[in-house]
Design a protein around this motif. Structure first.
Motif, PDB file in Angstrom:
ATOM      1  N   LEU A 142       0.830  -1.213   0.000  1.00  0.00           N
ATOM      2  CA  LEU A 142       0.000   0.000   0.000  1.00  0.00           C
ATOM      3  C   LEU A 142       0.864   1.263   0.000  1.00  0.00           C
ATOM      4  CD1 LEU A 142      -2.853  -1.015   2.463  1.00  0.00           C
ATOM      5  CD2 LEU A 142      -3.059  -0.643   0.018  1.00  0.00           C
ATOM      6  N   CYS A 143       1.951   1.222   0.775  1.00  0.00           N
ATOM      7  CA  CYS A 143       2.853   2.393   0.835  1.00  0.00           C
ATOM      8  C   CYS A 143       3.474   2.645  -0.542  1.00  0.00           C
ATOM      9  CB  CYS A 143       3.963   2.159   1.849  1.00  0.00           C
ATOM     10  SG  CYS A 143       3.407   2.272   3.533  1.00  0.00           S
ATOM     11  N   VAL A 144       3.883   1.572  -1.210  1.00  0.00           N
ATOM     12  CA  VAL A 144       4.507   1.720  -2.538  1.00  0.00           C
ATOM     13  C   VAL A 144       3.490   2.273  -3.527  1.00  0.00           C
ATOM     14  CG1 VAL A 144       5.545   0.437  -4.451  1.00  0.00           C
ATOM     15  CG2 VAL A 144       6.267  -0.031  -2.114  1.00  0.00           C
ATOM     16  N   LEU A 145       2.220   1.882  -3.365  1.00  0.00           N
ATOM     17  CA  LEU A 145       1.175   2.331  -4.293  1.00  0.00           C
ATOM     18  C   LEU A 145       0.806   3.810  -4.125  1.00  0.00           C
ATOM     19  CD1 LEU A 145      -1.366  -0.628  -4.349  1.00  0.00           C
ATOM     20  CD2 LEU A 145       0.022   0.182  -6.249  1.00  0.00           C
ATOM     21  N   THR A 146       1.048   4.365  -2.951  1.00  0.00           N
ATOM     22  CA  THR A 146       0.631   5.765  -2.732  1.00  0.00           C
ATOM     23  C   THR A 146       1.579   6.746  -3.418  1.00  0.00           C
ATOM     24  OG1 THR A 146       1.920   5.861  -0.727  1.00  0.00           O
ATOM     25  CG2 THR A 146      -0.395   5.378  -0.456  1.00  0.00           C
ATOM     26  N   ARG A 147       1.062   7.928  -3.652  1.00  0.00           N
ATOM     27  CA  ARG A 147       1.910   8.963  -4.273  1.00  0.00           C
ATOM     28  C   ARG A 147       2.894   9.549  -3.264  1.00  0.00           C
ATOM     29  NH1 ARG A 147      -2.528  12.147  -7.949  1.00  0.00           N
ATOM     30  NH2 ARG A 147      -3.124  10.325  -9.144  1.00  0.00           N
ATOM     31  N   GLN A 148       2.549   9.406  -1.983  1.00  0.00           N
ATOM     32  CA  GLN A 148       3.405  10.002  -0.947  1.00  0.00           C
ATOM     33  C   GLN A 148       4.410   8.990  -0.409  1.00  0.00           C
ATOM     34  OE1 GLN A 148       0.086  10.090  -1.056  1.00  0.00           O
ATOM     35  NE2 GLN A 148      -0.716  12.077  -0.477  1.00  0.00           N
ATOM     36  N   ARG A 149       4.733   7.970  -1.219  1.00  0.00           N
ATOM     37  CA  ARG A 149       5.617   6.886  -0.732  1.00  0.00           C
ATOM     38  C   ARG A 149       6.972   7.406  -0.246  1.00  0.00           C
ATOM     39  NH1 ARG A 149       6.099   6.512  -6.463  1.00  0.00           N
ATOM     40  NH2 ARG A 149       4.098   5.526  -6.698  1.00  0.00           N
ATOM     41  N   ARG A 150       7.486   8.416  -0.950  1.00  0.00           N
ATOM     42  CA  ARG A 150       8.790   8.964  -0.574  1.00  0.00           C
ATOM     43  C   ARG A 150       8.762   9.549   0.849  1.00  0.00           C
ATOM     44  NH1 ARG A 150      13.028  12.079  -4.165  1.00  0.00           N
ATOM     45  NH2 ARG A 150      12.614  10.534  -5.742  1.00  0.00           N
ATOM     46  N   SER A 151       7.694  10.306   1.116  1.00  0.00           N
ATOM     47  CA  SER A 151       7.561  10.924   2.434  1.00  0.00           C
ATOM     48  C   SER A 151       7.407   9.861   3.529  1.00  0.00           C
ATOM     49  CB  SER A 151       6.349  11.858   2.414  1.00  0.00           C
ATOM     50  OG  SER A 151       6.077  12.322   3.674  1.00  0.00           O
ATOM     51  N   ILE A 152       6.631   8.817   3.226  1.00  0.00           N
ATOM     52  CA  ILE A 152       6.411   7.750   4.225  1.00  0.00           C
ATOM     53  C   ILE A 152       7.732   7.063   4.545  1.00  0.00           C
ATOM     54  CG2 ILE A 152       5.288   5.515   4.660  1.00  0.00           C
ATOM     55  CD1 ILE A 152       2.992   6.487   2.842  1.00  0.00           C
ATOM     56  N   PHE A 153       8.449   6.639   3.509  1.00  0.00           N
ATOM     57  CA  PHE A 153       9.692   5.896   3.740  1.00  0.00           C
ATOM     58  C   PHE A 153      10.767   6.779   4.370  1.00  0.00           C
ATOM     59  CE2 PHE A 153       7.872   3.002   0.415  1.00  0.00           C
ATOM     60  CZ  PHE A 153       7.614   1.971   1.300  1.00  0.00           C
ATOM     61  N   LYS A 154      10.765   8.067   3.989  1.00  0.00           N
ATOM     62  CA  LYS A 154      11.734   8.998   4.574  1.00  0.00           C
ATOM     63  C   LYS A 154      11.519   9.116   6.088  1.00  0.00           C
ATOM     64  CE  LYS A 154      13.111  13.633   3.602  1.00  0.00           C
ATOM     65  NZ  LYS A 154      12.770  14.843   2.856  1.00  0.00           N
ATOM     66  N   ARG A 155      10.253   9.284   6.478  1.00  0.00           N
ATOM     67  CA  ARG A 155       9.944   9.388   7.916  1.00  0.00           C
ATOM     68  C   ARG A 155      10.232   8.081   8.634  1.00  0.00           C
ATOM     69  NH1 ARG A 155       4.954  13.388   8.804  1.00  0.00           N
ATOM     70  NH2 ARG A 155       5.314  14.692   7.018  1.00  0.00           N
ATOM     71  N   PHE A 156       9.923   6.985   7.955  1.00  0.00           N
ATOM     72  CA  PHE A 156      10.169   5.672   8.569  1.00  0.00           C
ATOM     73  C   PHE A 156      11.667   5.497   8.830  1.00  0.00           C
ATOM     74  CE2 PHE A 156      10.918   1.126   8.648  1.00  0.00           C
ATOM     75  CZ  PHE A 156       9.909   0.691   9.484  1.00  0.00           C
ATOM     76  N   LEU A 157      12.484   5.820   7.822  1.00  0.00           N
ATOM     77  CA  LEU A 157      13.936   5.654   7.972  1.00  0.00           C
ATOM     78  C   LEU A 157      14.497   6.597   9.025  1.00  0.00           C
ATOM     79  CD1 LEU A 157      15.023   5.294   4.232  1.00  0.00           C
ATOM     80  CD2 LEU A 157      14.833   3.498   5.940  1.00  0.00           C
ATOM     81  N   ARG A 158      13.918   7.801   9.098  1.00  0.00           N
ATOM     82  CA  ARG A 158      14.456   8.816  10.006  1.00  0.00           C
ATOM     83  C   ARG A 158      14.032   8.603  11.457  1.00  0.00           C
ATOM     84  NH1 ARG A 158      13.767  15.234   8.933  1.00  0.00           N
ATOM     85  NH2 ARG A 158      15.058  15.953  10.625  1.00  0.00           N
ATOM     86  N   TYR A 159      12.755   8.281  11.671  1.00  0.00           N
ATOM     87  CA  TYR A 159      12.255   8.239  13.046  1.00  0.00           C
ATOM     88  C   TYR A 159      12.019   6.836  13.597  1.00  0.00           C
ATOM     89  CZ  TYR A 159      11.385  13.158  12.025  1.00  0.00           C
ATOM     90  OH  TYR A 159      11.518  14.456  11.669  1.00  0.00           O
TER      91      TYR A 159
END
Lengths: 206, 257
Positions: free
Chosen positions: B50-67
């Motif tokens: 679902l995360c890969v399918l969204t347009r905001q995938r970059r923001s999701i993965f960036k926050r995941f990696l950071r926090y």
């Protein structure tokens, strides 16, 4: 039972109307921003509940519970996804502060300071199981080294997180309560009187 | 009003109602506590897709990696290195690690990742004003919704203000680098202007809100009209029923034991 429910409803309505609503929002935002002040001043405390405490003193416990819960939910959206799981802790902080404020604790520093220490002990007791069972004691709060130290000593995760809380939280909440006392003490009477729980700061005989 | 740029979409998919996403998020968070590791891995894979399918995938993965990732790694490392209740050791990539601690750390890390990913997916793909409208239409208190939206706006404003106050007070001679006691004392000249400046604003804003009828009862109209489709209604029901069944099942198991 009906009377109790009605009094709860009246209390909630009183605490969440007029000037209280924007102030609750401010309290929530203050909780999220004060970590920045602690960071700028290099203070080893969280100061993440000062907004909740101010709202509890000026508006009441229900308003404080809302402020704390909103702050943790927004914290989850913006920079710390785990913070939403600590909502039970902020509920305890808001409710306890609102209740002790009604007894005039924030009128004198020597009553505010010990109340802050008790609040810290309560917060530690509520946070410990959440931190232990959900995050295995690691929340990147800056005090994780204490959890690691206690675990290396052979203590269980729950006991380690509780001991860490016992060391960090009373100091943090004592500073928070003292800061709240300093702030409310300096507030002009004409502004405080507009808040639903103004009698927490100035006794009604004033 | 077009919402497709904000909502959980992929090419050809219609926007998903915020409440359906909320139910899905709550269900995944609850289920990852109640179900076993296999089910958690399944939920994690579903969330990743679902995360890969969204347009905001970059923001999701960036926050995941950071926090989130630093916490996950620390949780795993801590359990592998110091798990006091076990003396069993295994070799992993040439290192001697605590076996029970490794397994426990993996379970906790997986749970943490699923919860965080689910929350990130929801919050990043759902604009606050749409979530607010959706819950208002379901009868939520307008006061609480206002508090939520206003706090979100205030966070950035306050952070900017704190930076300004810090510079201003330091230039007036405030000791911000002394011993811990002096630094605690420096807290007050920074806090007081911040709180006082907003107090008067609170009074004006509170009056304005009352004048605009924030707490008024009766039918309301909304700027954005959100409609739940039949599929979304069925999905909501299934999510609620499924999660409740698992909770009841686990409760029964616990009682029988």
């Amino acid at each position: 039972m009906k009377n109790v429910l009605e009094s709860f409803r009246t209390s909630i309505r009183k605490e969440t109307s007029g000037v209280s609503i924007p102030f609750i929002a401010f309290g929530a935002a203050l909780n999220l921003s004060l970590g920045q002040i602690a960071g700028l001043l290099k203070l080893p405390v969280y100061l993440d509940s000062i907004g909740t405490v101010l709202v509890a003193v000026l508006c009441g416990p229900w308003a404080a519970v809302i402020a704390g819960s909103v702050a943790n939910t927004i914290g989850s959206i913006t920079f710390s996804p785990p913070s939403v799981f600590f909502i039970p802790t902020v509920i305890v902080i808001g409710a306890f502060t609102g209740i002790v404020a009604r007894h005039g604790v924030f009128r004198k520093w020597y009553t505010a300071l010990p109340a802050g220490v008790i609040q810290g002990l309560l917060a530690a007791a509520v946070s410990a199981p959440i931190s232990a069972y959900l995050f295995s004691g690691i929340t990147l709060s800056g005090m994780d080294f204490l959890v690691m130290f206690f675990r290396a000593e052979g203590k269980s995760i729950l006991l380690s997180t509780f001991l860490q809380g016992l060391i960090a939280d009373p100091l943090d909440k004592a500073i928070t309560y003292t800061a709240a006392w300093v702030i409310v003490r300096q507030l002009p009477h004409r502004i405080v009187i507009r808040f639903p729980r103004y009698e927490n700061v100035f006794p009604s005989s004033d | 009003m077009r919402m497709s740029s904000h909502l959980l979409t992929s090419k050809g998919m219609r926007p998903v109602h915020p409440l359906t996403k909320l139910y899905f998020t709550v269900s995944t968070v609850v289920l990852c506590f109640l179900l076993d590791v296999t089910a958690q891995v399944f939920i994690a894979c579903l969330l990743l897709i679902l995360c890969v399918l969204t347009r905001q995938r970059r923001s999701i993965f960036k926050r995941f990696l950071r926090y989130v990732l630093p916490v996950v790694i620390l949780v795993l490392l801590l359990n592998v290195l110091i798990y006091p209740e076990s003396e069993k050791w295994i070799s992993l990539f040439g290192f001697r690690v605590n076996e029970v601690g490794f397994h426990f750390g993996l379970i906790v890390s997986l749970r943490l990742s699923v919860m965080s990913l689910s929350l990130l997916l929801f919050f990043v793909t759902t604009p606050p004003h749409l979530l607010a409208t959706a819950v208002l239409m379901k009868g939520a208190s307008p006061r609480i919704v206002f508090v939520f939206l206003h706090s979100l706006q205030l966070v950035t404003t306050l952070r900017r203000k704190i930076g300004k106050i810090f510079i201003a007070q330091a230039s007036r001679g405030l000791d911000v680098k002394g011993n811990p006691f002096k630094r605690v004392k420096a807290l007050f000249p920074m806090l007081l202007p911040l709180v006082f400046s907003y107090l008067s604003e609170s009074l004006e804003r509170g009056l304005a809100l009352e004048l605009r009828g924030l707490g008024i009862h009766g039918p309301k109209s909304y700027l954005v009209e959100l409609k739940e489709s039949g599929t979304e209604r069925v999905a909501n029901l299934l999510l609620l029923l499924g999660t409740s069944t698992v909770i009841l099942w686990k409760l029964l198991q616990w009682l029988i034991r």
